[in-house]
Every structure is written in structure tokens, then in C-alpha cells.
Design an enzyme around this catalytic site. Structure first.
Site, PDB file in Angstrom:
ATOM      1  N   GLY A 174       0.871  -1.093  -0.045  1.00 46.03           N
ATOM      2  CA  GLY A 174      -0.175   0.270  -0.014  1.00 46.03           C
ATOM      3  C   GLY A 174       0.687   1.258  -0.014  1.00 46.03           C
ATOM      4  N   ASP A 442      -8.487   7.596  10.366  1.00 43.85           N
ATOM      5  CA  ASP A 442      -8.630   6.952   8.734  1.00 43.85           C
ATOM      6  C   ASP A 442      -9.142   5.446   9.111  1.00 43.85           C
ATOM      7  OD1 ASP A 442      -8.546   7.252   6.083  1.00 43.85           O
ATOM      8  OD2 ASP A 442      -6.353   6.487   5.712  1.00 43.85           O
TER       9      ASP A 442
END
Length: 630
Positions: A174, A442
Site C-alpha cells: 500500500g 482513517d
């Protein structure tokens, strides 16, 4: 005439003694303003105009320079004292002396930077050897010899990197605005881990202290529903520094589109640290509306990546091209990985161009046409538990299986018990980090992982929880100077971010609760397309829920609305969720009873075993007594 009298009067005032009485000025002069600005356009760059009186020079605090000085002291200690223990004592004594002189800060002499000092010491040793070789050579030596020495110096940095020495990089997992996560294999134990690399720009004392403090906080997070932390360390890396006196040459470099950027593009938010509360949806393609989750699969199969012209190369003879590392025997590293690991790319907004290509052509496009200067920055490495299956992947797979069902009122593929178990473990993890004074900021399916055969929930990617390390607009202090979990920066992914986050106003742990409400909806509401998902998740901001969800899961729908209320004070906390009816329905009660029955059966079996042992012991004692009587 009046001007001459004023001049005489002024001279009399200057030359008169203490007993003289100063006469009032004949002319009222205006108050003195700031010093006039002088035109310095014709002044050579090496000459600086002196605007203020000479002052005692001060030594500005520069972490990189002070770390180098400390490394030199440690190197000298090893050279002059072969005994390791005594050398350590000499080094400490020298550091204390320099600290008292005001040349060093005790911060840079701490043990946390020992790995950086080791890196410096090796580089210093190699530099001394190269200098000796250069002195012994003919002064008219060919320039290619110097370039080879420089190339070996750059190669030395790769050889002294703990990351490159101890780990084999396998894949990128990621990428976001706060670092990249890689799947790696440890060369010693053969195990697989996830390592997150965060570039720390502007390594001041304050920034470094925040980094170390936050790493220690993350290291203290020990919970079954938090991604496991192993270790962390800091390394020096080269960063391209363009020269202003040369023509710019554009260089396209490999860059994979991050999950966060994908979500921002869906919402019409620009790719920067701030996000907007206005969300714009793209029109579906005329051929067909893209299926939910298909974009990821197609990109992986076709190996489609995104190239961004984000590196500026300027012609100079200061540094050898890093692509020569591959020619000098650094096997196993592709050109793109060398650029990424040794020269973290510096974005230039004026030259930003994007185009699509394939991974096979990446090395052809990465060409150093010029030579560059380099600056040293710090790279933080965080070694974590590897969790490859995300909740996003799980939801996508579930939705694919569910497309064969037409009746939305039934939705057997939702698997309510499994979804409830996942959400309960997620809430338990959030409750833990909130008790530790951390706001994740998040929470979304891509940052939530399912680990092991039992798919235990693991919360990961605390990058935004440490945003105050890298962002200057984060407010961590109140008027009393104490740390508070209240922030004002616009961070998070727009579909999961709370209204206060998107508006840039103050927010706290209740912002995470809003994100939990969105995740809860995705767990119990399947989507056929990405557009449908975006429309439903956006409708949450105005209290809109699918009617099918209200009918199928009334309890879940009720708490989704509670969690996504615009007023953050009206949202339930994590502990209130755990104690709510959300986890007390009939299905969960049956599951809890089954677990209790299993535990009781184990306890009964253990008690039976102990009874058998006691009865055997009693039988042995009875036999002994009978034998003694006989």
C-alpha cells in the site's frame, strides 16, 4: 539660513558637556521607521550585505550536522582507543564536553541514533580510504576514476542499510501520503513481515522527538485487535535536490496509485493533505457501469500502473547516477526499487504529468539524463505483523458471491453472525486505542485486516494517527500546554471521514465513531457497483439509508444512524456500543451460549481428569495401607 542654524545647534548638542541644556529642534522630524531596503540585485551571490551591527555568531541547531559531528567523535574514539569499553567511555566524555561548550545537544548523542552513527562511521572509513587512494594517484588522473570512487560511495550506503541487508523486498502492499508499506522476508528467520517506510523531511529536533515519541506509543499498543508491532529504526537516505542554475530535465518514475488517492479521486478531492466537503461523482462509462471491486482485480491482472513525472533532474557533476549501482553488482534490485530506496522522489508541481504504461516498460523510462545534488533525510522504518487480507478484500469477495441472489430481502450471503463478529472485534480495538489517547482518523476497510484462519480483526495503518509528526497544522496542545486529542487538520478518506474532518474544524475520538458507522453499513449492505456504494455512503451525511437495510437489519440501521450523526457529541462511544443491543441480539446470544457451553465442557473434562488422578492416588495410598497391615 534656518538649516545652517539647525546644523550648528546639532553640533553644539553633540559636543557640549553634561551640564548643557539641549535646545528644542527647529524642525519636527518624523519618527524613525524601519531601515530602508537596498537593491541587492547586482550584488554577487558570495557577498552578503551587512544590515545589522555585528553580533556574536550563534550555532543553529541542525540535526543532520550534529549527528555527523557526533559520529566523527565516536569514530575518533574508536581510532584512538581500541578497547571497546574504554572507547565508549571516551566517546561519552567527549559528548559531555561538547554539550557543555554548546556545540552539541544531548538529544543527538542518545542511543536512539546509534544505527545512524554506525552508518556514518562506515562511510567515514570508506571516505578516508578513498582520499588516501586519491592522494597516492597521479594528479592528472582521468575523471572516470573519480566517478568510480563516487559510485562506490553511493553503493556503500546500500550495503550499510539495515533494510537492504536484513530484508528481501517482495511486493508493495500500500501507499499513501504518509509512507509506503512493503511485504518483506527476513533473511535470517525466513518469516514474512510488513515494513512501513516514512520519509521525514526537515529533520529538526522537534520533528525527531515527535517521531521517537510516537513510535514508542505505537510500540506500546498490545491488543489482539491491533496489528502487531515488532521494531523500528531510522536510516539516512538520499533525496534529490535540484540545482537552480541548471536546466530541468523531466524524469518519469514508477508510482502505484494509492488506496487513499483512489478514494479521493472518486470523491472529486484533489490529491493533497486537505480534503473538501463537496463531493463530485464521475459519470459511469457508456459501455457498462463498473462493478464493485473489479478495478483492483483488473489492474492486478494487467499490471497497470501509474507513472508520474515527479522528479526533477538537473545537470551537474556532483553525484554519480544511482543506476550505476546495478552495474556495480547490487543484484536483486530493479532500477525502480533503487530509485525509490536510495533516492526518495521529490515532487515538483510545475512538471507534474501523468500517463499510463505497463510495468515491463518501467526501466526503459527511468533514465538519469543528468547528474544531481543530494540531500540527506531520515527514513523511519516500522516493522509490523504481516496481514495481507483486508476487510475491503473480504467485502468485495462477499459482494461477488451475492450477485447471484435476486431477492434483497433475504441476502443470505451477508452472513450476519460473521459480520457482527467482525464489527464487535473492530469496536473492541477502537475502544482500546481511544483509551490509550490515540485517534486513528482513517478507519476504513482497507486499513482493517482479517488475520489467520479465524479471521481475527486487526486495525492497522496508524499513519494519520501520527500526522502531527509530518503536518504543521495539527493542534496537539491546549492553552495550558498539555496534550489533548483534539485536531484541526483535514485528514482521512472522504467517504469515511466525519463532517468535522472534511470541514477542517476540531475533532476528536467521535470522528472515529463516524467511520465505524460507515463500516457497519458496508458490512450489512452489499453493493453491486462502486457508483451505488458511493451514493449510499454519501447519503449517510443526510441521514439516508437503503430501505432494504432498514427492513432486514433494523437494529444495525438504528446504530448506523446514531454513529453518523452530524453532531459528534450525539454519537455513541466505543464502550457504549459494546454495551448496546447491537451485540445482544438473538444470533449473538446463541453464539455466546455456544461458546460458554464449549468452555464449560472443557472445564468439566479438566475436572474429570483431576478427579481420576485423585482417585488413582487414593487407590495407591489404600493399597499401601493394606500392605502395611498385612
Amino acid at each position: 539660513m534656518q538649516g545652517g542654524n539647525s546644523g550648528v545647534r546639532k553640533r553644539e548638542e553633540e559636543g557640549d558637556g553634561a551640564g548643557a541644556v539641549a535646545a528644542p529642534p527647529a524642525i519636527d522630524f518624523p519618527a524613525e521607521g524601519p531601515d530602508p531596503e537596498y537593491d541587492e540585485s547586482d550584488v554577487p551571490a558570495e557577498i552578503q550585505v551587512l544590515k545589522e551591527p555585528l553580533q556574536q555568531p550563534t550555532f543553529p541547531f541542525a540535526v543532520a550536522n550534529q549527528l555527523l559531528l557526533v559520529s566523527l567523535l565516536e569514530h575518533l574514539s574508536h581510532v584512538h582507543e581500541p578497547n571497546p569499553l574504554r572507547s565508549r567511555q571516551v566517546f561519552k566524555l567527549l559528548c559531555q564536553t561538547f554539550i557543555k561548550m554548546g556545540l552539541l545537544s544531548s538529544f543527538t548523542c542518545s542511543d536512539e541514533f546509534s544505527s545512524l552513527r554506525l552508518h556514518h562511521n562506515r562511510a567515514i572509513t570508506h571516505l578516508m580510504r578513498s582520499a588516501k587512494e586519491r592522494v597516492r594517484q597521479d594528479p592528472c588522473e582521468d575523471i572516470s576514476r573519480i566517478q568510480k570512487i563516487r559510485s562506490r560511495e553511493v553503493a556503500l550506503e546500500a550495503q550499510t542499510s539495515r533494510y537492504l541487508n536484513e530484508f528481501e523486498e517482495l511486493a508493495i502492499l500500500g501507499k499513501g501520503g504518509y509512507g509506503r508499506v512493503y511485504k518483506v522476508r527476513n533473511k535470517l528467520d525466513g518469516q514474512y513481515y510488513a515494513i512501513k517506510k516514512i520519509l521525514i523531511k526537515g529533520a529538526t529536533k522537534t520533528v525527531c522527538m515527535k517521531v521517537l515519541r510516537e513510535v514508542k506509543v505505537l510500540a506500546g499498543l498490545q491488543h489482539p485487535n491491533i496489528v502487531g508491532y515488532h521494531t523500528a529504526w531510522i536510516e539516512h537516505v538520499h533525496v534529490i535536490q535540484p540545482r537552480a542554475d541548471r536546466a530541468a530535465i523531466e524524469l518519469p518514475s514508477l508510482e502505484v496509485l494509492s488506496d487513499q488517492e483512489e478514494d479521493r479521486e472518486q470523491c472529486g478531492v484533489k490529491n493533497d493533505e486537505s480534503s473538501s466537503s463537496s463531493i463530485i461523482f464521475a459519470e459511469p462509462t457508456p459501455e457498462k457501469e463498473k462493478r464493485f471491486g473489479e478495478s483492483d482485480t483488473e489492474n492486478q491482472n494487467n499490471k497497470s500502473v501509474k507513472y508520474t513525472t515527479n522528479l526533477v533532474i538537473r545537470e551537474s557533476g556532483e553525484l554519480e547516477s544511482t543506476l550505476e549501482l546495478q552495474e556495480n553488482g547490487l543484484a536483486g534490485l530493479s532500477a525502480s526499487s533503487i530509485v525509490e530506496q536510495q533516492l526518495p522522489l521529490r515532487r515538483n508541481s510545475h512538471l507534474e504529468e501523468s500517463f499510463t504504461s505497463t510495468e515491463e516498460s518501467s526501466e526503459e523510462n527511468v533514465n538519469f539524463l543528468g547528474q544531481t545534488e543530494a540531500q540527506y533525510h531520515l527514513m523511519l522504518h516500522i516493522q509490523m505483523q504481516l496481514c495481507e487480507l483486508s476487510l475491503w478484500d473480504w467485502i468485495v469477495e462477499r459482494n461477488k458471491r451475492g450477485r447471484e441472489y435476486v431477492d434483497e430481502s433475504a441476502c443470505p450471503y451477508v452472513m450476519a453472525n460473521v459480520a457482527t463478529k467482525i464489527f464487535q472485534e473492530l469496536v473492541e480495538g477502537v475502544f482500546y486505542i481511544h483509551n490509550m489517547g490515540i485517534v486513528h482518523r482513517d478507519l476504513k476497510p482497507r486499513n482493517i485486516f482479517l488475520h489467520g484462519p479465524d479471521q481475527q480483526v486487526k486495525i492497522g495503518d496508524f499513519g494519520l494517527a501520527c500526522t502531527d509528526i509530518l503536518q504543521k497544522n495539527t493542534d496537539w496542545t491546549n492553552r495550558n500546554g498539555k496534550r489533548t486529542p483534539t485536531h484541526t487538520s483535514r485528514v482521512g478518506t472522504c467517504l469515511y471521514a466525519s463532517p468535522e474532518q472534511l470541514e477542517g474544524s476540531e475533532y476528536d475520538a467521535k470522528s472515529d465513531m463516524y467511520s465505524l458507522g460507515v463500516v457497519l453499513l458496508e458490512l450489512f449492505q452489499p453493493f453491486g457497483t462502486e457508483m451505488e456504494r458511493a451514493e449510499v455512503l454519501t447519503g449517510l451525511r443526510t441521514g439516508q439509508l437503503p430501505e432494504s437495510l432498514r427492513k432486514r437489519c433494523p437494529v444495525q440501521a438504528k446504530y448506523i444512524q446514531h454513529l453518523t450523526r452530524r453532531n459528534s457529541s450525539q454519537r455513541p462511544s466505543a464502550i457504549q456500543l459494546l454495551q448496546s443491543e447491537l451485540f445482544q441480539n438473538s444470533g449473538n446470544v446463541n453464539l455466546t451460549l455456544q461458546m460458554k457451553i464449549i468452555e464449560q465442557e472443557k472445564e468439566i473434562a479438566e475436572l474429570k481428569k483431576q478427579l481420576n488422578l485423585l482417585s488413582q492416588d487414593k487407590g495407591v495410598r489404600d493399597d499401601g495401607k493394606d500392605g502395611g497391615v498385612g
